[in-house]
Write a protein that holds these residues in place. Sequence first.
Motif, PDB file in Angstrom:
ATOM      1  N   ILE A  35      18.992  93.091 -29.765  1.00  0.00           N
ATOM      2  CA  ILE A  35      20.323  92.847 -29.042  1.00  0.00           C
ATOM      3  C   ILE A  35      20.426  91.201 -28.432  1.00  0.00           C
ATOM      4  O   ILE A  35      21.577  90.870 -28.604  1.00  0.00           O
ATOM      5  N   SER A  36      19.349  90.698 -28.001  1.00  0.00           N
ATOM      6  CA  SER A  36      19.350  89.456 -27.357  1.00  0.00           C
ATOM      7  C   SER A  36      19.861  88.405 -28.487  1.00  0.00           C
ATOM      8  O   SER A  36      20.760  87.602 -28.325  1.00  0.00           O
ATOM      9  N   LEU A  37      19.366  88.520 -29.559  1.00  0.00           N
ATOM     10  CA  LEU A  37      19.807  87.619 -30.853  1.00  0.00           C
ATOM     11  C   LEU A  37      21.183  87.815 -31.075  1.00  0.00           C
ATOM     12  O   LEU A  37      22.220  86.967 -31.255  1.00  0.00           O
ATOM     13  N   GLN A  38      21.745  89.199 -31.228  1.00  0.00           N
ATOM     14  CA  GLN A  38      23.231  89.667 -31.401  1.00  0.00           C
ATOM     15  C   GLN A  38      24.031  88.533 -30.391  1.00  0.00           C
ATOM     16  O   GLN A  38      25.053  88.074 -30.570  1.00  0.00           O
ATOM     17  N   MET A  39      23.635  88.859 -28.785  1.00  0.00           N
ATOM     18  CA  MET A  39      24.192  88.216 -28.100  1.00  0.00           C
ATOM     19  C   MET A  39      24.419  86.730 -27.999  1.00  0.00           C
ATOM     20  O   MET A  39      25.463  86.017 -27.964  1.00  0.00           O
ATOM     21  N   ARG A  40      23.165  86.062 -28.668  1.00  0.00           N
ATOM     22  CA  ARG A  40      23.186  84.620 -28.676  1.00  0.00           C
ATOM     23  C   ARG A  40      24.279  84.288 -30.032  1.00  0.00           C
ATOM     24  O   ARG A  40      24.788  83.372 -29.584  1.00  0.00           O
ATOM     25  N   SER A  41      24.472  85.239 -30.705  1.00  0.00           N
ATOM     26  CA  SER A  41      25.447  84.836 -31.875  1.00  0.00           C
ATOM     27  C   SER A  41      26.877  84.967 -31.618  1.00  0.00           C
ATOM     28  O   SER A  41      27.905  84.409 -32.138  1.00  0.00           O
ATOM     29  N   LEU A  42      27.182  85.360 -30.140  1.00  0.00           N
ATOM     30  CA  LEU A  42      28.440  85.403 -29.716  1.00  0.00           C
ATOM     31  C   LEU A  42      29.208  83.794 -29.566  1.00  0.00           C
ATOM     32  O   LEU A  42      30.172  83.744 -29.816  1.00  0.00           O
ATOM     33  N   GLY A  43      28.179  83.038 -29.360  1.00  0.00           N
ATOM     34  CA  GLY A  43      28.759  81.687 -29.302  1.00  0.00           C
ATOM     35  C   GLY A  43      29.434  81.177 -30.526  1.00  0.00           C
ATOM     36  O   GLY A  43      30.247  80.063 -30.438  1.00  0.00           O
ATOM     37  N   VAL A  52      36.416  90.967 -28.251  1.00  0.00           N
ATOM     38  CA  VAL A  52      35.808  92.386 -28.503  1.00  0.00           C
ATOM     39  C   VAL A  52      34.236  92.701 -28.191  1.00  0.00           C
ATOM     40  O   VAL A  52      33.775  93.596 -27.850  1.00  0.00           O
ATOM     41  N   MET A  53      33.674  91.727 -29.206  1.00  0.00           N
ATOM     42  CA  MET A  53      32.130  91.981 -29.308  1.00  0.00           C
ATOM     43  C   MET A  53      31.258  91.809 -28.024  1.00  0.00           C
ATOM     44  O   MET A  53      30.494  92.602 -27.617  1.00  0.00           O
ATOM     45  N   GLY A  54      32.009  90.907 -27.216  1.00  0.00           N
ATOM     46  CA  GLY A  54      30.952  90.734 -25.911  1.00  0.00           C
ATOM     47  C   GLY A  54      31.025  91.706 -24.869  1.00  0.00           C
ATOM     48  O   GLY A  54      29.578  92.063 -24.749  1.00  0.00           O
ATOM     49  N   PRO A  55      32.110  92.616 -24.399  1.00  0.00           N
ATOM     50  CA  PRO A  55      31.815  93.703 -23.651  1.00  0.00           C
ATOM     51  C   PRO A  55      31.037  94.862 -24.334  1.00  0.00           C
ATOM     52  O   PRO A  55      30.156  95.494 -23.825  1.00  0.00           O
ATOM     53  N   LYS A  56      31.069  94.805 -25.710  1.00  0.00           N
ATOM     54  CA  LYS A  56      30.270  95.998 -26.376  1.00  0.00           C
ATOM     55  C   LYS A  56      28.957  95.530 -26.576  1.00  0.00           C
ATOM     56  O   LYS A  56      28.271  96.615 -26.199  1.00  0.00           O
ATOM     57  N   LEU A  57      28.845  94.308 -26.688  1.00  0.00           N
ATOM     58  CA  LEU A  57      27.333  94.246 -26.909  1.00  0.00           C
ATOM     59  C   LEU A  57      26.477  94.089 -25.452  1.00  0.00           C
ATOM     60  O   LEU A  57      25.721  94.797 -25.244  1.00  0.00           O
ATOM     61  N   ASN A  58      27.358  93.869 -24.269  1.00  0.00           N
ATOM     62  CA  ASN A  58      26.803  94.081 -22.790  1.00  0.00           C
ATOM     63  C   ASN A  58      26.788  95.428 -22.539  1.00  0.00           C
ATOM     64  O   ASN A  58      25.582  95.739 -21.855  1.00  0.00           O
ATOM     65  N   ALA A  59      27.783  96.305 -22.933  1.00  0.00           N
ATOM     66  CA  ALA A  59      27.455  97.860 -22.799  1.00  0.00           C
ATOM     67  C   ALA A  59      26.181  98.466 -23.543  1.00  0.00           C
ATOM     68  O   ALA A  59      25.518  99.026 -22.778  1.00  0.00           O
ATOM     69  N   LEU A  60      26.163  97.836 -24.639  1.00  0.00           N
ATOM     70  CA  LEU A  60      24.924  98.410 -25.510  1.00  0.00           C
ATOM     71  C   LEU A  60      23.597  97.792 -24.728  1.00  0.00           C
ATOM     72  O   LEU A  60      22.620  98.755 -24.557  1.00  0.00           O
ATOM     73  N   LYS A  61      23.617  96.586 -24.282  1.00  0.00           N
ATOM     74  CA  LYS A  61      22.356  96.112 -23.608  1.00  0.00           C
ATOM     75  C   LYS A  61      21.988  96.939 -22.239  1.00  0.00           C
ATOM     76  O   LYS A  61      20.917  97.488 -21.937  1.00  0.00           O
ATOM     77  N   ASP A  62      23.351  97.286 -21.428  1.00  0.00           N
ATOM     78  CA  ASP A  62      22.925  98.099 -20.339  1.00  0.00           C
ATOM     79  C   ASP A  62      22.622  99.614 -20.549  1.00  0.00           C
ATOM     80  O   ASP A  62      21.588 100.096 -20.055  1.00  0.00           O
ATOM     81  N   GLU A  63      23.235 100.069 -21.850  1.00  0.00           N
ATOM     82  CA  GLU A  63      22.758 101.492 -22.048  1.00  0.00           C
ATOM     83  C   GLU A  63      21.100 101.349 -22.642  1.00  0.00           C
ATOM     84  O   GLU A  63      20.784 102.392 -21.866  1.00  0.00           O
TER      85      GLU A  63
END
Length: 356
Positions: A35-43, A52-63
């Motif tokens: 998940i961390s790698l995915q977040m890094r790809s946001l850049g 779109v992806m930012g909040p989704k990934l953050n929500a996933l990480k929180d979950e």
Amino acid sequence: MDDLRDKYIDLIGKAADEAALEDLRVQAVGKKGEISLQMRSLGKMSPEERQVMGPKLNALKDEINSALGAKKAALADAALNERLAAEWLDVTLPARGTRRGSIHPVSQVWEECTAIFADMGFAVAEGPQVETDWYNFDALNIPGHHPARAEMDTFYMHRATGDERPPHVLRTHTSPVQIRSMEAGGAPTRIICPGRVYRADYDQTHTPMFHQVEGLAIDKDISMANLKWVLEEFFSAYFGRSVKTRFRASHFPFTEPSAEVDIQCQWKDGSVTVGEGDDWLEVLGSGMVHPKVLQAGGIDPSEWQGFAFGMGIDRIAMLKYGIPDLRAFFDSDLRWLRHYGFASLDVPTLHGGLSR
Ligand code: DAH
């Protein structure tokens, strides 16, 4: 992203212990986690995609993080429950029976005598059980040729040839403590001395070791009347009822005059009751301390006088507690000790009336 979520939620649910859970955390949200790698790809995403992806990934990480936390708490709970179940203890079970020792009748009566005489102002004195023949005999006006030395069946300590020390004996009575306490404390004095004594004698009524309590009271004007009062007080307190005494003229080298003292009793069906009836039982020797004995103890007989007595502890223990055989006292038979012994919390005391 849904696949990722399902995968980790499933794996977290199945994690068996904290270590497995930690591995999953590293795999998913650790520095190089999926998940961390995915977040890094946001850049590298376009701003629209990122929105779109930012909040989704953050929500996933929180979950995932909260699933990890919940699972961790559940595992800790389970571990605690398992420990509680394993360490469970039924405090309502009856205790295991422990064998408690008991107080020997001699110790008990020794204590009772001490308490009663202490109440009348007598202190406890002690002396050695291995005694010189001077203290045991000479100082008590029993010279070397005196028949009392032979009568007492004395145990003499072994001496190697050439050993010139004066003879030592196992004391045959507690009377030598009279001399020792006169030497130590002078007059006036009031002491008792309970202790072990030894004589080479063994039959139904004699054991080679037995117990006596000696009494000694010295002052300016002490008489036989004081002796009689003290002894009647003693026996009445000890037996828990009024006990008459009878004095019979007798002879001891260390007293003049001397008396043997009997206590009132009744024989019925082979057993004896003290303090009633018309029979008499001899329990002690006594008298006015001989002037030579006072002198031997360093006390001036022209100034001081007093009484002394000597009584068998085992004897009066048998009388009070109905114990028929003296030899059983020293057999160390546990059945006997359990029967005649005293529970430590259940002993007769002076304030309790002394009777059992
Ligand atoms: N010592 C004596 C004995 O063992 C008992 C005795 C008699 C003690 C008269 C005394 C006494 O103090 O005055 O047989």
